[in-house]
Design an enzyme around this catalytic site. Structure first.
Site, PDB file in Angstrom:
ATOM      1  N   LYS A  62      11.667  22.436  76.372  1.00 47.95           N
ATOM      2  CA  LYS A  62      12.530  23.350  76.677  1.00 47.95           C
ATOM      3  C   LYS A  62      13.524  22.832  78.559  1.00 47.95           C
ATOM      4  CE  LYS A  62      15.352  28.020  76.928  1.00 47.95           C
ATOM      5  NZ  LYS A  62      15.013  29.411  77.134  1.00 47.95           N
ATOM      6  N   SER A 117      18.502  32.057  73.765  1.00 44.83           N
ATOM      7  CA  SER A 117      18.378  30.074  73.793  1.00 44.83           C
ATOM      8  C   SER A 117      17.361  28.747  73.631  1.00 44.83           C
ATOM      9  CB  SER A 117      18.872  30.506  75.701  1.00 44.83           C
ATOM     10  OG  SER A 117      17.433  30.800  76.135  1.00 44.83           O
ATOM     11  N   SER A 154      14.174  34.443  73.989  1.00 46.61           N
ATOM     12  CA  SER A 154      14.810  32.781  73.404  1.00 46.61           C
ATOM     13  C   SER A 154      14.084  32.165  72.743  1.00 46.61           C
ATOM     14  CB  SER A 154      15.633  32.791  74.589  1.00 46.61           C
ATOM     15  OG  SER A 154      16.196  33.362  75.014  1.00 46.61           O
TER      16      SER A 154
HETATM   17  N1  GLN Z   1      19.640  36.127  74.773  1.00 44.94           N
HETATM   18  C1  GLN Z   1      19.230  36.747  75.921  1.00 44.94           C
HETATM   19  C2  GLN Z   1      19.958  36.736  76.788  1.00 44.94           C
HETATM   20  O1  GLN Z   1      21.291  36.138  77.150  1.00 44.94           O
HETATM   21  C3  GLN Z   1      18.248  35.960  76.164  1.00 44.94           C
HETATM   22  C4  GLN Z   1      17.688  35.178  76.936  1.00 44.94           C
HETATM   23  C5  GLN Z   1      16.509  34.587  76.881  1.00 44.94           C
HETATM   24  O2  GLN Z   1      15.853  34.993  76.264  1.00 44.94           O
HETATM   25  N2  GLN Z   1      15.938  33.601  77.978  1.00 44.94           N
HETATM   26  O3  GLN Z   1      19.770  37.051  77.794  1.00 44.94           O
END
Ligand code: GLN
Length: 485
Positions: free
Chosen positions: A78, A153, A177
């Site tokens: 990532k 994400s 994410s």
């Molecule tokens: N979707 C969640 C957020 O927007 C999780 C994001 C993540 O785990 N980086 O905060």
């Protein structure tokens, strides 16, 4: 020449590289070809231009007799992992031209084990989102239906794995994410116990819940990667010792049944908002685990009703602090037209951050401000403590807690991107686990609609990833057999 696809078990590919049937260079070339073929999915932000040279170096190590646990295995990271030889942008304009000065233990350990970094993957900028549409460089498409999101994400990572562009990817899970995009993309995703993989060298989102983990094609592959990633490093004071023994799933230790395993199905994840078809398939599948010897009961964790609200106070609070370092001076974008220091701050941040980062900075600053701290931040911390207590209670009765990882399968691109609250609701089944620091793995078990995958989230006790992966492997076998034994 031996036949291979990058979706094959990592253990088999390592064996083939080690015995000289195939070279690391061939595997990496296959990855690069596959990435070129499937470029339209926009899983990748940048290729590692040294990938083939790195593969040749691995081939030389193998030829010299080194036994490497991930010999020649192509992987992607990532884009919030600092990596040498590429940019590291976290998919944000503010870091568009940033190159990292060092790599952290996660990347270093993978490379030492013989894995080859092939590419950096797309993500919601800084990890803020659940669809990868918050990338400042355009969204990634779902591998099973390019009109839909991969989740987020870490959506670039899950699409890359699902398309067979790489054997595995590593990403971060702060509130879901890794787990939510794994469910939407049909891959296995592991969120580790907070601290099990050192966070040094990863761009911080929310330091008290950020974790690093793999996305793979199978539970066994996740075990192979975790076995290389896990363990304390002096550079991260929050990192913890790994358990004695390996996280790998050896064929002779893999149980295909779930005899005596006590499973609690989290009631709060089955309520309003859960798609009817996802719910029906999940209930049928979890019920079928009884035929393999598991006991299944419904368990209530009442504070999960407050978990999302608490998460969207605590995490933005930490984000507002972590993003303060992007000041137009030390890192990344600096506004050319700024006439003085204050303008440099204002203009660089205004131009560099996307809407979601700005939204979270504002929420975070607000909930931490004097006069509001007690009403928001402190109360949210109390919810967090309550969650820890309730998960402890549940784990006194059950070995594992299960539920969906997301309320729906992959949704159409654009369908939620204009509605931050709808997007936040994507996280309702993952954030509690992040707040309590427990490990969880998502295993694909069914498809809904026109072949969209759905994963089962299996939550374990802290630090027991080895046992969690064993059970997940048995669940994976159950899914392959269509449930009933
Ligand atoms: N979707 C969640 C957020 O927007 C999780 C994001 C993540 O785990 N980086 O905060």
């Amino acid at each position: 020449m031996a036949k291979f696809t990058l979706s094959g078990p990592i253990a088999d590919l390592v064996e083939q590289v080690t015995s000289g049937q195939v070279s690391a260079t061939q595997l990496v070339q296959t990855a690069l070809d596959r990435i070129a073929e499937t470029e339209d999915y926009h899983a990748i932000l940048e290729l590692n231009r040294y990938a083939l040279a790195d593969a040749q170096a691995v081939d030389a190590r193998v030829a010299a007799g080194e036994k490497l646990p991930l010999a020649g295995i192509p992987f992607a990271a990532k884009d919030n992992f600092l990596t040498l030889g590429t940019h590291t942008t976290a998919a944000s304009h503010i870091l568009e031209t940033f190159t990292a000065p060092y790599e952290g233990p996660a990347i270093a350990r993978l490379k030492a084990a013989g894995a080859v970094l092939v590419a950096k993957t797309n993500q919601d900028a800084f990890g803020h989102g659940g669809s990868t549409e918050n990338s400042d460089f355009g969204p990634t498409k779902n591998a099973h239906d390019p009109s839909r999101v991969p989740g987020g994400s870490s959506g670039g990572s899950t699409t890359a794995v699902a398309l067979g562009q790489v054997c595995f990817a590593i990403g971060t899970d702060t509130g879901g994410s890794i787990r939510q995009p794994s469910s939407l993309s049909g891959v296995v995703g592991l969120k580790v116990t907070y601290g099990l993989v050192p966070r040094t060298g990863v761009i911080a989102m929310a330091s008290s819940t950020d974790t690093i983990g793999p996305m793979t094609n199978s539970v066994a592959d996740a075990g192979m990667v975790l076995d290389v990633l896990a363990g304390r490093d002096a550079s991260d004071a929050t990192s913890i010792e790994r358990n004695a023994g390996s996280y790998r799933i050896e064929a002779d230790t893999l149980a295909d049944d779930l005899d005596g395993v006590k499973i609690g199905l989290i009631k709060e994840y089955l309520g309003e908002g859960l798609d009817a078809e996802v719910k029906a398939k999940l209930l049928a599948f979890v019920d079928s685990l009884k035929s393999r010897g598991a006991t299944v009961e419904t368990v209530s964790i009442p504070a999960t009703e407050r978990a999302l609200a608490a998460y969207y106070i605590l995490v933005p609070a930490e984000i507002s602090s972590n993003l303060a370092r992007y000041d137009g001076i030390r890192y990344g974008h600096s506004a050319a037209a700024a006439a003085n220091l204050e303008e440099t701050y204002f203009m660089s941040r205004d131009q560099g951050f996307g809407a979601e980062a700005k939204r979270r900075i504002m929420i975070g600053t607000y909930v931490l401000s004097s006069g509001y701290y007690d009403a928001y931040y402190k109360r949210a911390q109390k919810v967090r403590t309550k969650l820890v207590e309730e998960f402890d209670d549940a784990f006194a009765k059950y070995d594992y807690l299960v539920g969906p990882a997301a309320p729906t399968a992959a949704f159409p691109l654009g369908s939620k991107s204009g509605d931050p609250l709808a997007m936040y609701l994507e996280d309702v089944m993952t954030v509690a686990v992040s707040l309590v620091g427990a490990p969880a793995v998502v295993v694909p078990f069914a498809s809904v609609g026109d072949g969209l995958p759905v994963g089962l989230q299996i939550i374990g006790r802290q630090k027991l990833e080895g046992a969690l992966l064993q059970v997940a492997a048995a669940v994976e076998l159950a899914a392959a057999a269509g449930g009933q034994k």
